[in-house]
Design a protein around this motif. Structure first.
Motif, PDB file in Angstrom:
ATOM      1  N   ASP A   1       0.831  -1.114   0.006  1.00 60.14           N
ATOM      2  CA  ASP A   1      -0.017   0.194  -0.116  1.00 60.14           C
ATOM      3  C   ASP A   1       0.915   1.177  -0.150  1.00 60.14           C
ATOM      4  OD1 ASP A   1      -2.196  -1.377  -0.076  1.00 60.14           O
ATOM      5  OD2 ASP A   1      -2.534  -1.380   1.865  1.00 60.14           O
TER       6      ASP A   1
ATOM      7  N   LYS B   1       1.067   4.024  -3.273  1.00 59.23           N
ATOM      8  CA  LYS B   1       0.799   5.428  -3.074  1.00 59.23           C
ATOM      9  C   LYS B   1       1.880   6.185  -3.448  1.00 59.23           C
ATOM     10  CE  LYS B   1      -2.841   4.693   0.201  1.00 59.23           C
ATOM     11  NZ  LYS B   1      -3.061   5.001   1.698  1.00 59.23           N
TER      12      LYS B   1
ATOM     13  N   GLN C   1       2.758   6.058  -7.338  1.00 59.11           N
ATOM     14  CA  GLN C   1       1.904   6.635  -8.251  1.00 59.11           C
ATOM     15  C   GLN C   1       2.024   8.210  -7.946  1.00 59.11           C
ATOM     16  OE1 GLN C   1      -1.733   5.238  -6.025  1.00 59.11           O
ATOM     17  NE2 GLN C   1      -2.061   3.738  -7.857  1.00 59.11           N
TER      18      GLN C   1
END
Length: 224
Positions: free
Chosen positions: A182, A186, A189
């Motif tokens: 996770d 993030k 991105q």
């Protein structure tokens, strides 16, 4: 069971949704967001025609030059899995070739990474099925074992656990640990979005890099 032979069950795997979220991200961006200290080594290169590899790891540790447990892993793998093979980095004998690549294609696997060699390089290089390897040789493999399926392995210091994310592009391949998915997603991105913005400025002629002079001043360089 003889020492050195084991087939374990995979207890968790990265979800298809996370795999698809990572797929469009450059491996270099992901690597930067993992502090630039994680890599499977520059020897392992894409051998296929082109395209991204992404999927959950099914790990294999095998005796150098032997592919018995790779054959078994192909039978056990499910669609989307990426086989990651620690063959000790030995390039004397090829671990897979055209026949096994076609088996993996028919089972809809996501690709294979070999710390070892392939053969039938012309066929592999003409097709899009992701194959990463450290070299090429015409000499075929042995099929006696031993080996371990779904145990922790390491390639050039990068630890790979069953179910971790494996992603690869033209720059090479990378493992993202299951526990870090996770936070790395993030950050990666955001990194890609920032680089897309920077590229637009470069192509638009508005790019500047004041940090270069700032760094030089801090280093005491004169003439800035």
């Amino acid at each position: 069971m003889p020492v050195g032979f084991a087939i374990h069950q995979r207890t968790r795997a990265v979800s298809p949704e996370i795999v698809e979220a990572f797929r469009p991200l450059p491996v270099a961006n992901i690597s930067d967001c993992m502090s630039r200290i994680t890599a499977g080594g520059p020897r392992i290169r894409p051998m296929h025609k082109g395209g991204v590899m992404a999927g959950p790891a099914l790990t294999i540790k095998t005796r150098p030059g032997d592919n018995l447990m790779i054959h078994k892993a192909i039978q056990l793998a499910v669609a989307g899995d990426v086989l990651v093979v620690d063959g000790g980095g030995d390039l004397t004998n090829a671990l897979i070739g055209e026949l096994m690549a076609n088996q993996m294609i028919m089972r809809k696997l996501g690709g294979i990474v070999l710390n070892g060699a392939i053969r039938d390089a012309g066929w592999i290089g003409a097709h899009d099925f992701p194959v990463y390897a450290a070299g090429v040789t015409h000499r075929g493999p042995y099929k006696d074992g031993p080996g371990v399926i779904n145990g922790a392995i390491a390639i050039d210091g990068m630890v790979i656990e069953p179910g971790d994310l494996i992603i690869g592009d033209e720059d090479g391949f990378l493992c993202v640990p299951y526990a870090d998915l996770d936070v790395v997603l993030k950050a990666s991105q955001a990194k890609k979005a920032a680089e897309d913005k920077q590229m637009a400025a470069i192509l638009g002629g508005t790019h500047s890099a004041p940090w270069v002079d700032e760094t030089l001043r801090k280093a005491g360089v004169e003439g800035i």
